[in-house]
Design an enzyme around this catalytic site. Structure first.
Site, mmCIF file in Angstrom:
data_model
loop_
_atom_site.group_PDB
_atom_site.id
_atom_site.type_symbol
_atom_site.label_atom_id
_atom_site.label_comp_id
_atom_site.label_asym_id
_atom_site.label_seq_id
_atom_site.Cartn_x
_atom_site.Cartn_y
_atom_site.Cartn_z
ATOM 1 N N THR A 84 0.831 -1.207 0.000
ATOM 2 C CA THR A 84 0.000 0.000 0.000
ATOM 3 C C THR A 84 0.862 1.253 0.000
ATOM 4 O OG1 THR A 84 -1.830 -1.074 1.108
ATOM 5 C CG2 THR A 84 -1.596 1.266 1.517
ATOM 6 N N GLY A 126 -10.178 -3.270 3.296
ATOM 7 C CA GLY A 126 -9.279 -3.093 4.442
ATOM 8 C C GLY A 126 -9.376 -1.708 5.055
ATOM 9 N N ASP A 127 -8.325 -1.310 5.706
ATOM 10 C CA ASP A 127 -8.321 -0.033 6.427
ATOM 11 C C ASP A 127 -8.064 1.177 5.535
ATOM 12 O OD1 ASP A 127 -5.709 -1.180 6.039
ATOM 13 O OD2 ASP A 127 -4.916 0.439 7.292
ATOM 14 N N THR A 137 -0.239 1.357 6.819
ATOM 15 C CA THR A 137 -0.098 0.197 5.939
ATOM 16 C C THR A 137 0.080 -1.040 6.800
ATOM 17 O OG1 THR A 137 1.299 -0.942 4.329
ATOM 18 C CG2 THR A 137 2.386 0.705 5.693
ATOM 19 N N GLY A 138 -0.510 -2.129 6.388
ATOM 20 C CA GLY A 138 -0.378 -3.344 7.179
ATOM 21 C C GLY A 138 -1.635 -4.174 7.089
ATOM 22 N N GLY A 181 -4.919 -4.828 7.412
ATOM 23 C CA GLY A 181 -5.984 -3.847 7.553
ATOM 24 C C GLY A 181 -7.005 -4.116 8.643
HETATM 25 N N1 ASP Z 1 -3.699 -2.116 4.700
HETATM 26 C C1 ASP Z 1 -3.980 -2.702 3.426
HETATM 27 C C2 ASP Z 1 -5.239 -3.537 3.544
HETATM 28 O O1 ASP Z 1 -5.416 -4.215 4.540
HETATM 29 C C3 ASP Z 1 -2.879 -3.576 2.931
HETATM 30 C C4 ASP Z 1 -1.533 -2.912 2.850
HETATM 31 O O2 ASP Z 1 -1.201 -2.070 3.689
HETATM 32 O O3 ASP Z 1 -0.788 -3.213 1.910
HETATM 33 O O4 ASP Z 1 -6.000 -3.559 2.617
#
Ligand code: ASP
Length: 339
Positions: free
Chosen positions: A208, A238-239, A258-259, A261
């Protein structure tokens, strides 16, 4: 006389060094967090990432240098990463279980608290521009799927055939994930997390992208754009497009996450940074560290970029690496990848 000259010189030295200390950060970006280990990185790949991050910072900085809005700086910085196949946003987005690219993005302006977001879009070339259009030209905060695309088209945004977003690397990641047990899967992006999820939708890294900018008026804007997580299904979101989880900004601070979500949503992660600053009087760095600690305690992983109104930047994360960078008022670029 000598004494006076000496005094003047020392006053000058103090003010020059105070000024150089005040070379505040005006733009921070991330290109995702995860198992990014030096031993798996080729020199060529690392160079490509560094170049893309540098271009993103440079494009965003041009806006701020000219006296433009933090909102525009965030859009310009994110567009560079959406257009690059290296990141999980726009071109290069990860694939859903059904082999599609469904993207999410959000944008928030701290000084007006305006926000815009889109989720599950498949044809908008730059989803961050769609988030901006929702923010600017609608009475809403979030639009999803076909409706969001129809709105984007009416607003004159560039639409592309869904095949535009496809990259071999992401396609192969999906095939690899699908080959495994679909019902009970261990997360393969981080060996320390042996959690089970109802279906396997993970990648070894989160790609992300996000940006937070502080313009010359002191206005902060934050934005995030993503393809989500590999092998996601059932319209999972996601988030990243959720205001308060993936993105948040007020007049004090801006955050992009990012992470994994689901954890950032449950922790209301981005807003929690701002809340800890407001109610507990923590510094932006302390607040970020606290929130990432909480995400870890919940069993999640990832990171955030944080920029406050004083130009203090922080990059807390609990993964092996996070693509991240900053640029200061005087144009000094810093890029880091690993812990
Ligand atoms: N946070 C994003 C999600 O969960 C994924 C990412 O950070 O790459 O959709």
């Amino acid at each position: 006389m000598k004494k006076i000259v000496g005094l003047i010189l020392s006053v000058l030295t103090i003010s020059v060094s105070a000024q150089s200390k005040q070379d505040k950060v005006v733009l921070v970006i991330h290109g995702g967090a995860g198992t990014i280990l030096k031993k798996y990185m080729t020199a060529e790949k690392e160079k490509a990432y560094r170049e893309a991050l540098t271009e993103s910072l440079t494009k965003g900085f041009e806006v701020i240098k000219k006296g433009g809005e933090s909102e525009e700086a965030v859009i310009e910085a994110i567009k560079v990463m959406e257009d690059s196949p290296l990141f999980n946003a726009g071109k290069g987005a990860v694939f859903t279980h059904e082999g599609k690219n469904e993207m999410d993005a959000s944008l928030m302006l701290g000084h007006t608290m305006q926000a815009g977001a889109v989720a599950g879009v498949t044809t908008i070339k730059n989803p961050i521009t769609a988030a901006k259009t929702v923010l600017r030209n609608s009475a809403h905060v979030m639009m999803v799927g076909k409706g969001a695309e129809e709105f984007a088209q009416k607003q004159g945004l560039e639409l592309v055939d869904p095949s535009y977003f496809k990259t071999e690397e992401r396609w192969n990641s999906l095939q690899k994930v699908i080959e495994k047990d679909k019902d009970k899967m261990e997360l393969d992006h981080d060996a320390k997390t042996q959690a089970y999820v109802p279906f396997n939708f993970v990648d070894e890294k989160f790609g992300t992208v996000g940006a937070v900018a502080l313009d010359q008026k002191g206005h902060i804007a934050a934005g995030t754009s993503t393809g989500g997580m590999t092998n996601k299904r059932f319209g999972r979101v996601g988030d990243s497009p959720i205001i308060g989880a993936g993105t948040y900004a007020n007049s004090e601070v801006g955050i992009s996450s990012t992470g994994w979500g689901e954890y950032f949503i449950k922790a209301v992660a981005a807003y929690d940074v701002a809340a800890l600053m407001e109610y507990k009087k923590l510094s932006s760095k302390q607040a970020g560290d606290e929130v990432i600690k909480k995400i870890g305690q919940l069993g999640g992983d990832g990171g955030m970029i944080i920029l406050d109104k004083n130009g203090q930047a922080s990059f807390p994360f609990n993964t092996a690496g996070m693509y991240r960078g900053s640029i200061t008022q005087s144009g000094k670029i810093t890029i880091e990848i690993y812990q």
